[in-house]
Write a protein that holds these residues in place. Structure first.
Motif: not given
Ligand SMILES: [Zn+2]
Lengths: 88, 931
Positions: A36-38, B816-817, B830-833
């Motif tokens: 996520x950070x990258x 996406x998957x 694929x972020x938490x959001x």
């Protein structure tokens, strides 16, 4: 109104150009794990340098992207170079 | 009568008498007068009421530095609000009204506000009107405050011309300094442009009629003809409003009331700034009274207009040349007291009429006070250009220091007032020799005394800011000058603090125990004086900015009685026949569902991707997998931004391994093109993949509906339509030109897009209309198409999606998957959001039988802990002629998992009920598409 020099078309008004991003950023290889950070660094973070900067701009009328070095304080344009490789 | 006209002095044409009205009363003036000079000459003192306290106000300055005399003008049936009386040339028959005053400036019923002033200190609005809601108070305040009123009498065709010009040396300001510099530069062979904002050149030259044998007008005329003889140009009534990046200067020529200004943009090699200096007000009690004017205003009204501003004049100034002005006024017949202003604040006596001034314990009777706490050089343009300022202790003001080498500041603007020094500076600037030393000049400080804030000592006249307000701001910890400015609104009026800034800074410095340069200045920004917005816009509006794109078939649509409308920059048929949009759209929907819609699909963006890396490229820029799209096949897909948001949707056709044709939203073709170009040059070898926008080369006639196949068959484009499946592409010929047919549907019905070069468009359209007629098919416009799309739940990007919508929110979650190759925006999905379950998702809504359609924008709400909370909103809503009931599309939090659930809809205070449904409301099985 600033004036920039497109490496292909020469000196033109600022309104013909768009800023595309700071130069030197590389898209992470998303077929591999990217943290996520990258990803956030790539997407959202820039250096926003005060003084001489290296940026990518596009001349919208010829659609060519190029590197522009300029001073973000004095607005002086230090130089522009095509991104194209030499095709001698 | 206080002010009056004397002798023959001035630049007026006294043979031309002009008549005008001020607050209903008739007055006379001369050609060459300003509204202010004509009124002063008639003895008028009160020009209006102040912004906040409705104090009576007169004239302070004689030109742009006047903060007080703002008037409304009616002339020739047009209303001009916000005119500076000191800068508006008198025109015969004009109707002038004071502002902030009702019924008139002399007798203002709201003057009672003045008595209530102790309840309205700085920050008053911020503090008092936060609770419960500023909007409760706003209408009342807006009505009572504000300068001037807007009227419906808008002038048509008020368009400023914007010209681009060039000169080597631009000289700004045509006073002694500018005239001398322009003459020297022109003589040295430079192409010179000299400008001055007055109608007459000369600047301060006219104030001292005895300093040249033939008089100042002769000297000025001599300089001008020398400049023009040497090839220089001069423009009067022209103001430099700003200096911009890379040496650009904008100059605006005023052409009088009712005529739009002319704007010129230049990039001179050298700019000489000779803009002069203006008086700073002296901060004393009741220093805003009508009759308190600047020292230079007293001199200017006399010199330019032959108006002696008072009979008994007290001069309150630290300027060494105050006695020169006094002598002029005495010569003209006034009695003048030259008073020594003390640090103990003076006090003006009298309310509407000035009766005297109290200085150091003595009261001097007077009807006029001319005040100056020193001159403030007009360094605005120097600051625009990035020049720096130094505090000059002797001059008690900021003066130019280091800055760009292409700009020189001379004369009053540089703090240089002595004539021979001014001329030396001017010649040096013209010839670009090294800058002469700034000559020694010293005045005794005359600054606001913050130890004594008694009475009401005005700092900013136009925004009614007093010394007390500055002290209050300081007590409330507004430590920076930028805070002071915003808290008190000092320097934020139309005059942008030209007269008030130094006193405000000085007061702040004193309160903080600092020196003025330590407090610093606020930023100087263009424009130097207020200019009409037209000066910026010029002709750049509407189609001059974004030319309307026209369809090749436009005459055909017009012939069929189409109502044309703008859709995404294209002029397209909205519906055909008649003014009744609703019934036209309903009948077109019926034609489309019962027979076939014949539509002009040419506006749809068409972009070709060509080259050995074309396939890899499209696979990367699409969310959907395109690596396995076979030649002749078409696939629907999304383009995303790198943030994973839906950027555009449309179909892509594979012609062969090295050629793909992308269809994108018609309004979005330029943006998609730029997006693709970006990725092409960033991530691909630009010699191995090319993109080309062919939208405007082809015309497309789309035939969609149960009878579409028969109609297309009759066009003879393809030998056979057998086995021509939905989402495939074929090439053929229409008469003598190549044609391609794509089976793509925007309506959910069997559909064919027939594309031909523009040259054959009219023939194709006419053939299709003729072939359709026996089947009951006919032309269908954009409005009906929107309804047909919505019935099928087909999204319109930007309408049914918002700035957070990802493809899985629209029910397209598979790539996406499953897609393994990299694509634009992939990691952002694929972020938490992106994984949240309460994301706003795309669904349909149905209402109960007999209920009307839902309003677009209505909120789907839930009640939690007694509070109503929005879960999303209606994005599209129509009365479906096909289904004979309302349909709606919406973005609803967690909507895709809530099918069949009842929801509450809230809009404008009313609550309704609806049910969440799949977005597709018509032919949910998809049986019609391949019919
Ligand atoms: Zn270019």
């Amino acid at each position: 109104m600033q004036r920039f020099s497109c490496p292909f078309c020469g000196l033109r008004d600022e309104r013909e150009f768009h800023f595309a991003g700071e130069a030197g950023k590389t898209r992470p290889d998303t077929t591999q794990d990217v943290s996520d950070k990258e990803w956030a660094n790539y997407l959202f973070f820039c250096k926003n340098t005060k003084g001489p900067t290296r940026e990518i701009w596009v001349h919208t009328t010829c659609q060519e992207y190029f590197i522009m070095e300029r001073d973000s304080v004095t607005m002086e344009v230090l130089g522009t170079t095509a991104m194209r490789k030499d095709t001698a | 009568m206080t002010g009056h006209r004397i002798g023959t002095r001035g630049l007026l044409d006294r043979s031309k008498t002009l008549s005008f009205r001020f607050d209903g009363k008739t007055y006379q003036g001369f050609q060459g007068d300003t509204v202010a000079s004509a009124l002063l000459a008639s003895g008028v003192r009160i020009f209006g009421r102040s912004f906040k306290y409705h104090r009576p106000r007169g004239v302070w300055g004689a030109w742009f530095d006047d903060p007080n005399a703002i008037v409304d003008i009616k002339h020739g049936g047009v209303h001009y609000p916000n005119c500076q009386a000191t800068m508006t040339q008198l025109v015969d028959g004009m109707e002038v009204r004071s502002v902030n005053a009702w019924p008139t400036a002399q007798k203002d019923l709201k003057g009672i506000l003045d008595l209530a002033q102790r309840f309205m200190p700085a920050g008053f609005y911020y503090k008092m009107f936060m609770w419960p809601d500023w909007h409760l108070f706003e209408p009342m305040i807006r009505k009572m405050a504000g300068i001037g009123t807007l009227s419906a009498d808008v002038q048509d065709d008020f368009e400023a011309a914007i010209l681009h010009e060039h000169c080597e040396t631009l000289v700004i300001g045509g006073g002694p300094a500018g005239l001398t510099a322009a003459r020297a530069a022109a003589k040295a062979g430079k192409s010179v442009l000299l400008i001055d904002d007055h109608p007459d050149f000369g600047g301060s030259s006219y104030r001292y009629p005895n300093d040249a044998a033939e008089g100042p007008s002769y000297w000025v005329a001599e300089q001008l003809s020398a400049i023009e003889d040497a090839g220089g140009r001069v423009l009067s009534s022209t103001t430099a409003i700003g200096v911009y990046d890379h040496q650009a200067v904008s100059i605006v020529t005023d052409r009088g009331l009712g005529t739009a200004p002319v704007v010129r943009k230049l990039r001179p090699d050298n700019v000489i700034v000779a803009t002069g200096a203006v008086d700073r007000p002296v901060t004393f009690s009741n220093n805003d009274r009508p009759g308190v004017m600047s020292l230079d205003a007293g001199a200017e009204f006399l010199a330019r207009f032959g108006v002696l501003v008072g009979q008994q004049i007290a001069i309150l100034s630290n300027r060494p040349d105050a006695h020169d002005v006094a002598a002029q006024l005495e010569n003209a017949g006034a009695k003048v007291d030259l008073l020594d202003p003390k640090s103990d604040p003076a006090k003006a006596i009298g309310y509407r009429n000035l009766k005297g001034v109290r200085v150091a314990g003595h009261t001097y009777p007077c009807d006029t006070i001319l005040a100056s706490a020193g001159l403030t050089p007009l360094v605005h343009l120097w600051r625009h250009a990035g020049g720096k300022l130094d505090w000059d202790e002797g001059r008690q003001t900021f003066v130019p220091s280091t800055g760009p080498d292409w700009m020189r500041v001379i004369g009053g603007a540089n703090g240089t007032y002595e004539r021979s020094a001014v001329e030396e500076e001017a010649r040096s600037a013209a010839l670009n020799t090294s800058r002469p030393e700034r000559h020694v000049y010293s005045i005794s400080p005359l600054l606001p005394n913050t130890k004594n804030t008694e009475g009401r000592q005005w700092i900013d006249f136009q925004h009614d800011v007093t010394l007390k307000d500055v002290a209050l701001a300081h007590r409330e910890n507004m430590v920076s000058v930028e805070h002071l400015k915003r808290y008190t609104t000092l320097g934020m009026a139309g005059d942008q603090g030209k007269t008030s800034n130094i006193a405000g800074l000085a007061a702040m410095a004193d309160l903080k125990g600092q020196r003025i340069p330590e407090v610093g200045t606020t930023t100087f920004r263009p424009p130097f004086v207020p200019v009409p917005l037209e000066a910026y816009r010029g002709a750049s509006r509407d189609t001059q900015v974004a030319p309307l794109k026209r369809l090749t078939l436009e005459p055909e649509h017009r012939a069929l009685g189409a109502a044309l409308g703008e859709y995404g920059g294209w002029l397209r048929p909205a519906w055909y026949g008649g003014d009744d949009e609703q019934s036209a759209v309903a009948s077109e929907c019926k034609i489309a569902r019962d027979a076939a819609a014949i539509m002009d699909g040419s506006a749809l963006g068409t972009i070709e991707v060509i080259g050995p890396d074309a396939r890899a490229f499209v696979n990367f820029v699409y969310y959907n997998t395109m690596s396995n799209l076979k030649p002749g096949r078409i696939r629907y897909g999304f383009m995303l931004t790198e943030s994973g948001l839906v950027f555009d949707d449309g179909v892509i056709a594979c012609v062969d391994e090295t050629r793909f044709i992308i269809s994108c939203s018609s309004s979005h073709a330029d943006a998609v093109m730029a997006h693709l170009e970006n990725w092409r040059q960033d991530s691909f070898d630009p010699d191995r993949v090319h993109i080309h926008d062919t939208t405007q080369n082809w015309s497309t006639v789309t035939i969609a509906g149960p009878k579409a196949r028969a109609i297309v068959d009759a066009l003879g484009v393809l030998d056979t339509l057998d086995d021509f499946a939905h989402m495939t592409l074929r090439f053929g010929a229409f008469e003598d030109v190549p044609a391609r047919v794509a089976r793509v549907s925007f309506t959910g019905d069997s559909s064919f897009e027939v594309s031909v070069p523009n040259s054959a468009a009219v023939r194709l359209w006419q053939r299709a209309i003729a072939a359709g007629k026996p089947h009951g098919a006919g032309p269908v416009g954009a409005e009906a198409l929107v309804v047909l799309r919505a019935e099928k739940g087909y999204i319109i990007v930007g309408k049914d999606t918002e700035g957070e919508t990802m493809p899985h929110d629209l029910g397209f979650g598979a790539p996406r998957l499953r897609k393994s190759a990299a694509f634009v925006g992939d990691r952002s999905l694929h972020t938490e959001n992106a994984n949240r379950e309460d994301r706003k998702q795309f669904v349909g809504l149905s209402v109960e039988d007999g209920e009307p359609k839902l309003p677009i924008g209505a909120h789907i709400v839930t009640v939690q802990n007694g509070e109503r909370r929005s879960l999303g909103y209606v994005t599209s809503s129509h009365d479906s002629p096909t289904l004979e009931r309302p349909i709606a599309l919406a973005l609803v939090s967690g909507g895709l998992g809530a099918m069949g659930q009842p929801v509450e809809i809230y809009h404008m205070g009313k609550t309704r009920r609806a049910t969440i449904t799949p977005s597709c409301a018509f032919d949910t099985e998809g049986a019609r598409i391949d019919a």
